[in-house]
Write an enzyme that holds these catalytic residues in place. Structure first.
Site, PDB file in Angstrom:
ATOM      1  N   SER A  17    -105.360  39.663  10.746  1.00  0.00           N
ATOM      2  CA  SER A  17    -105.686  40.671  11.609  1.00  0.00           C
ATOM      3  C   SER A  17    -106.262  41.932  11.285  1.00  0.00           C
ATOM      4  O   SER A  17    -107.432  42.292  11.882  1.00  0.00           O
ATOM      5  CB  SER A  17    -104.455  41.056  12.750  1.00  0.00           C
ATOM      6  OG  SER A  17    -103.963  40.012  13.585  1.00  0.00           O
ATOM      7  N   LYS A  66     -91.670  38.470  18.082  1.00  0.00           N
ATOM      8  CA  LYS A  66     -92.134  38.541  19.386  1.00  0.00           C
ATOM      9  C   LYS A  66     -91.062  38.716  20.665  1.00  0.00           C
ATOM     10  O   LYS A  66     -91.695  39.259  21.580  1.00  0.00           O
ATOM     11  CB  LYS A  66     -93.139  37.305  19.656  1.00  0.00           C
ATOM     12  CG  LYS A  66     -94.330  37.299  18.933  1.00  0.00           C
ATOM     13  CD  LYS A  66     -95.262  36.096  19.057  1.00  0.00           C
ATOM     14  CE  LYS A  66     -96.597  36.424  18.347  1.00  0.00           C
ATOM     15  NZ  LYS A  66     -97.594  35.384  19.105  1.00  0.00           N
ATOM     16  N   ASP A 102    -101.546  36.472  24.101  1.00  0.00           N
ATOM     17  CA  ASP A 102    -101.775  34.926  23.501  1.00  0.00           C
ATOM     18  C   ASP A 102    -102.389  34.306  24.596  1.00  0.00           C
ATOM     19  O   ASP A 102    -103.489  33.412  24.101  1.00  0.00           O
ATOM     20  CB  ASP A 102    -100.491  34.495  22.943  1.00  0.00           C
ATOM     21  CG  ASP A 102     -99.940  35.262  21.666  1.00  0.00           C
ATOM     22  OD1 ASP A 102    -101.071  35.704  20.913  1.00  0.00           O
ATOM     23  OD2 ASP A 102     -98.649  35.228  21.646  1.00  0.00           O
ATOM     24  N   GLY A 127     -96.247  20.034  22.259  1.00  0.00           N
ATOM     25  CA  GLY A 127     -95.474  21.122  21.798  1.00  0.00           C
ATOM     26  C   GLY A 127     -94.653  22.015  23.083  1.00  0.00           C
ATOM     27  O   GLY A 127     -95.317  21.959  24.133  1.00  0.00           O
ATOM     28  N   GLY A 130     -93.112  28.541  21.089  1.00  0.00           N
ATOM     29  CA  GLY A 130     -93.821  29.802  21.442  1.00  0.00           C
ATOM     30  C   GLY A 130     -95.154  29.793  21.835  1.00  0.00           C
ATOM     31  O   GLY A 130     -95.622  30.483  22.815  1.00  0.00           O
ATOM     32  N   ALA A 131     -95.911  29.010  20.930  1.00  0.00           N
ATOM     33  CA  ALA A 131     -97.240  28.987  21.494  1.00  0.00           C
ATOM     34  C   ALA A 131     -97.732  28.232  22.577  1.00  0.00           C
ATOM     35  O   ALA A 131     -98.386  28.467  23.504  1.00  0.00           O
ATOM     36  CB  ALA A 131     -98.055  28.583  20.184  1.00  0.00           C
TER      37      ALA A 131
HETATM   38  P1  ATR Z   1     -94.766  28.247  17.531  1.00  0.00           P
HETATM   39  O1  ATR Z   1     -94.197  29.538  17.926  1.00  0.00           O
HETATM   40  O2  ATR Z   1     -95.918  28.245  16.684  1.00  0.00           O
HETATM   41  O3  ATR Z   1     -95.148  27.434  18.915  1.00  0.00           O
HETATM   42  P2  ATR Z   1     -92.337  26.779  17.424  1.00  0.00           P
HETATM   43  O4  ATR Z   1     -91.719  27.562  18.502  1.00  0.00           O
HETATM   44  O5  ATR Z   1     -91.210  26.652  16.119  1.00  0.00           O
HETATM   45  O6  ATR Z   1     -93.403  27.215  16.719  1.00  0.00           O
HETATM   46  O7  ATR Z   1     -92.609  25.427  17.949  1.00  0.00           O
HETATM   47  C1  ATR Z   1     -93.121  24.482  17.010  1.00  0.00           C
HETATM   48  C2  ATR Z   1     -93.514  23.103  17.790  1.00  0.00           C
HETATM   49  O8  ATR Z   1     -93.871  22.159  16.935  1.00  0.00           O
HETATM   50  C3  ATR Z   1     -92.359  22.523  18.668  1.00  0.00           C
HETATM   51  O9  ATR Z   1     -93.083  21.936  19.879  1.00  0.00           O
HETATM   52  C4  ATR Z   1     -92.042  21.365  17.724  1.00  0.00           C
HETATM   53  O10 ATR Z   1     -91.494  20.214  18.313  1.00  0.00           O
HETATM   54  P3  ATR Z   1     -89.776  20.417  18.480  1.00  0.00           P
HETATM   55  O11 ATR Z   1     -89.380  21.267  19.754  1.00  0.00           O
HETATM   56  O12 ATR Z   1     -89.331  19.000  18.903  1.00  0.00           O
HETATM   57  O13 ATR Z   1     -88.934  20.879  17.417  1.00  0.00           O
HETATM   58  C5  ATR Z   1     -93.275  20.967  17.122  1.00  0.00           C
HETATM   59  N1  ATR Z   1     -93.047  20.391  15.711  1.00  0.00           N
HETATM   60  C6  ATR Z   1     -92.789  20.802  14.594  1.00  0.00           C
HETATM   61  N2  ATR Z   1     -92.727  19.796  13.592  1.00  0.00           N
HETATM   62  C7  ATR Z   1     -92.867  18.666  14.331  1.00  0.00           C
HETATM   63  C8  ATR Z   1     -92.932  17.295  13.983  1.00  0.00           C
HETATM   64  N3  ATR Z   1     -92.781  16.938  12.468  1.00  0.00           N
HETATM   65  N4  ATR Z   1     -93.387  16.371  14.796  1.00  0.00           N
HETATM   66  C9  ATR Z   1     -93.323  16.709  16.155  1.00  0.00           C
HETATM   67  N5  ATR Z   1     -93.487  18.012  16.594  1.00  0.00           N
HETATM   68  C10 ATR Z   1     -93.426  18.887  15.671  1.00  0.00           C
END
Ligand code: ATR
Length: 283
Positions: A17, A66, A102, A127, A130-131
């Protein structure tokens, strides 16, 4: 003395940033230094208090703060309320306003960098973290016709879907199996990866939530992951003959909206993109 604008997170060493925000401030002749503040969770409350100082403009907020900053600000915008997270805090005469750019940054990235309008399309978001929340909020705002949230943990996708369901907007929630994806992914015009699959240094850098054979050649595949710039997911999108776009544009546009609200001026978008592109090239 600390500057009047910056980004806070923990850790903060990786942040890009300051590079593009400083380029924007310099271009407009605003005599501020965009700093990076490493703020541990137990220092957060004290740090946020300093944002009320006269002359303080704004703080960009990144992980892991956040959500933790929500009770520390005086007011939330509708976007922050809906996304359930704050990525910018603005000082309005001592009153702190928490906002979220975002989702809107994602929409602006789509529109300005790919010319894609999500209104009326079928979309799949991979997913449910958060994103994903910010992107589901954005796609609802933009008026997608149909949305499927596909996540490893289906319960999380279901919770997100029901939270954002309203009127005719009712996202479907599924897992990541090929059988489940086969019913929606090949028909989607927009596929967005928000999982950490493909992320440099993450648990599965060489992984993707979907393979090329289930992606339409007419689709746009957007990866919220920006490092590396070409993820395995984006390679699959390209192998399908579809259009790919990496997450750097979302990162910059969330910052551009914050910059404009902090300074009250139009951001020099090209200069800010040039700065971050240069920073990525030099590693
Ligand atoms: P962010 O804020 O970047 O979205 P997060 O809230 O930790 O990060 O979310 C991570 C996402 O990646 C989640 O959707 C997670 O799936 P789960 O809800 O089942 O945990 C997904 N994710 C992380 N590692 C994964 C993996 N090895 N295979 C599939 N999904 C994964």
């Amino acid at each position: 003395m600390s500057s009047n604008i910056g980004v806070m997170g923990h850790p903060i060493g990786h942040t890009k940033s300051p590079v593009f925000q400083q380029a924007g401030l310099d271009e407009l002749g605003i005599a501020e230094t965009f700093e990076a503040w490493d703020v541990a969770p137990d220092e957060l409350e004290e740090k946020v208090t300093t944002f009320r100082a006269t002359g303080f403009l704004a703080a960009c907020v990144t992980l892991p703060h956040k959500q933790a900053v929500i009770p520390l600000v005086d007011e939330l915008t509708e976007a922050a309320e809906s996304v359930g997270a704050v990525n910018w805090i603005f000082n309005r005469d001592g009153k702190l306003v928490g906002h979220n750019t975002d989702g809107t940054g994602f929409l602006r990235a789509l529109k300005e960098k790919t010319g894609f309008d999500p209104a009326g399309v079928d979309a799949v978001v991979f997913g449910a973290g958060g994103a994903a929340r910010a992107i589901v909020y954005a796609l609802k705002l933009a008026g997608v016709a149909r949305l499927t949230i596909a996540n490893r943990t289906v319960g999380k996708a279901q919770a997100l879907a029901s939270e954002f369901s309203e009127g005719r907007f009712k996202p479907d929630a599924i897992g990541l199996s090929r059988d489940e994806l086969a019913n929606c992914a090949p028909y989607a015009q927009l596929l967005v990866n928000t999982t950490s699959l493909g992320m440099a240094g993450g648990p599965a850098e060489m992984a993707t939530p979907i393979l090329a054979d289930m992606i339409s050649a007419d689709a746009l595949g957007y990866d919220a992951v920006y490092a590396p710039p070409m993820t395995k997911f984006l390679r699959e999108v390209e192998n399908a003959g579809a259009t790919s776009a990496g997450g750097m544009t979302m990162l910059v546009y969330q910052g551009i909206e914050g910059f404009e609200m902090a300074t009250g001026q139009k951001a020099p978008v090209d200069t800010m993109f040039a700065a971050i592109e240069k920073a990525f090239k030099s590693g």
